[in-house]
Design an enzyme around this catalytic site. Structure first.
Site, mmCIF file in Angstrom:
data_model
loop_
_atom_site.group_PDB
_atom_site.id
_atom_site.type_symbol
_atom_site.label_atom_id
_atom_site.label_comp_id
_atom_site.label_asym_id
_atom_site.label_seq_id
_atom_site.Cartn_x
_atom_site.Cartn_y
_atom_site.Cartn_z
ATOM 1 N N ASP A 177 45.646 36.133 39.849
ATOM 2 C CA ASP A 177 45.049 35.375 41.271
ATOM 3 C C ASP A 177 45.733 34.315 41.122
ATOM 4 O OD1 ASP A 177 43.382 34.885 43.289
ATOM 5 O OD2 ASP A 177 41.901 34.602 41.903
ATOM 6 N N ASP A 208 29.860 40.836 34.990
ATOM 7 C CA ASP A 208 29.954 39.731 34.100
ATOM 8 C C ASP A 208 28.719 38.918 34.041
ATOM 9 O OD1 ASP A 208 30.676 38.254 32.317
ATOM 10 O OD2 ASP A 208 32.364 37.132 34.178
ATOM 11 N N ASP A 244 35.556 42.096 41.365
ATOM 12 C CA ASP A 244 35.764 41.238 40.135
ATOM 13 C C ASP A 244 34.288 40.495 39.323
ATOM 14 O OD1 ASP A 244 38.076 39.805 38.071
ATOM 15 O OD2 ASP A 244 38.349 38.358 39.971
ATOM 16 N N SER A 254 47.687 35.170 34.500
ATOM 17 C CA SER A 254 48.293 33.748 34.990
ATOM 18 C C SER A 254 49.183 32.823 34.053
ATOM 19 C CB SER A 254 47.802 33.333 36.420
ATOM 20 O OG SER A 254 47.565 33.845 37.451
ATOM 21 N N HIS A 310 41.596 39.209 31.361
ATOM 22 C CA HIS A 310 41.316 38.235 32.222
ATOM 23 C C HIS A 310 42.763 36.660 32.325
ATOM 24 C CE1 HIS A 310 37.942 39.648 34.196
ATOM 25 N NE2 HIS A 310 38.095 40.303 33.445
HETATM 26 O O1 G3H Z 1 39.283 38.182 37.278
HETATM 27 C C1 G3H Z 1 40.432 36.899 37.736
HETATM 28 C C2 G3H Z 1 41.987 37.054 37.486
HETATM 29 O O2 G3H Z 1 41.117 37.060 35.449
HETATM 30 C C3 G3H Z 1 42.405 35.557 37.598
HETATM 31 O O3 G3H Z 1 43.186 34.925 36.235
HETATM 32 O O4 G3H Z 1 43.292 32.502 37.421
HETATM 33 O O5 G3H Z 1 44.208 33.258 35.507
HETATM 34 O O6 G3H Z 1 45.026 34.543 37.460
HETATM 35 P P1 G3H Z 1 44.579 33.582 37.026
HETATM 36 ZN ZN ZN Z 2 38.505 37.073 35.326
#
Ligand code: G3H
Ligand code: ZN
Length: 283
Positions: free
Chosen positions: A231, A103, A81, A210, A207
């Site tokens: 995450d 990234d 990631d 959440s 991404h």
């Molecule tokens: O790369 C990880 C995710 O983009 C996590 O996103 O902080 O909204 O869970 P989040």
């Molecule tokens: Zn991310």
């Protein structure tokens, strides 16, 4: 079973659902993710960031996740990631990751392309797919004026040129999404997503999912998002559950007893996401 992400995302794209990509840092989170995916018969990606590598040790965390993936009765890809540089990508490949994100979205367009191309060449030689990102995630707050907000998001024409020049497999887009919990209700820019979709044929990635309300996630999946990253909500479930348990059971010092309800809480979060992503029953 351990697979690459390419087959997962192409099937998702063909059949109008999104594969969940869930971050892990340790054994307990990994168990929770795999148990949820098995309970829901869903394909998944388990994501390891450079921060997770540093925290757990690359070999340790990869051994845990690879063992879980190989023994799982559903397809699992091990994904890097937000790969911050070429070296981290090499370390991940050597450890056995089956999916890579490089990234370089903070760099100017040409440098982003150059960085991604380097990684694509190495990964594709090994049959490993690559995710790249354009635009800026996070920091897109409510008070930011519209023109600034627009400037931070992925531009559809630039997305097309980026995909063409980069030769990677999946594109992560900035359409109003941000990492961590949102201040106020997030508003994904669906017109922008539709414009990107019309110009880019490879699977698109969201991404910072959440905290995005379910109806917006549903619309994102219907609009061509094929991989969704979670995450923060997993972390939140874990820590809040531990806090509650230790408050209610201050004398409990067996970590297995303390962590068991946290694993259950994380599993519940992942199961719910899998349902919203429409990936239940796809394995
Ligand atoms: O790369 C990880 C995710 O983009 C996590 O996103 O902080 O909204 O869970 P989040
Ligand atoms: Zn991310």
């Amino acid at each position: 079973m351990l697979v690459t992400s390419k087959e997962l995302l192409l099937d998702a794209q063909k059949n109008d659902y999104a594969v969940g990509a869930f971050n892990t840092n340790n054994l307990e989170i990994t168990h929770a993710i795999v148990r949820a995916a098995e309970a829901k018969r869903a394909p998944i990606l388990i994501q390891i960031s450079a921060g997770a590598m540093k925290y757990a040790g690359v070999e340790f965390i990869t051994m845990i996740v690879a063992k879980a993936a190989r023994e799982a009765t559903i397809p699992v890809a091990i994904h890097l990631d937000h790969g911050p540089d070429f070296k981290t990508v090499m370390v991940a490949l050597r450890a056995g990751f089956t999916s890579i994100m490089r990234d370089a979205s903070s760099l100017p367009f040409d440098e982003n392309v150059a960085e991604v191309r380097k990684v694509v060449e190495a990964c594709h030689a090994l049959g490993i797919p690559v995710e790249a990102e354009i635009g800026t995630l996070g920091g897109v707050e409510e008070h930011v004026v519209v023109s600034e907000r627009d400037a931070l998001m992925s531009d559809p024409d630039e997305c097309a040129r980026f995909a063409e020049a980069g030769g990677f497999d999946f594109l992560a887009v900035a359409i109003g999404n941000a990492h961590g919990f949102y201040k106020g209700e997030p508003k994904l820019d669906f017109d922008r997503l539709a414009a990107i979709r019309s110009k880019v044929s490879i699977p698109l990635v969201l991404h910072g999912a959440s905290g995005i309300p379910d109806h917006q996630i549903t619309r994102a999946v219907e609009s061509g998002i094929c991989k969704i990253n979670i995450d923060t909500e997993i972390r939140d479930a874990m820590i809040r559950t531990i806090q509650k348990f230790t408050q209610e059971n201050p004398n409990q010092i067996d970590p297995r007893k303390v962590l068991a309800p946290a694993i259950d809480a994380m599993q519940a979060v992942v199961e719910r996401k899998i349902e919203i992503f429409r990936s239940a029953g796809r394995a």
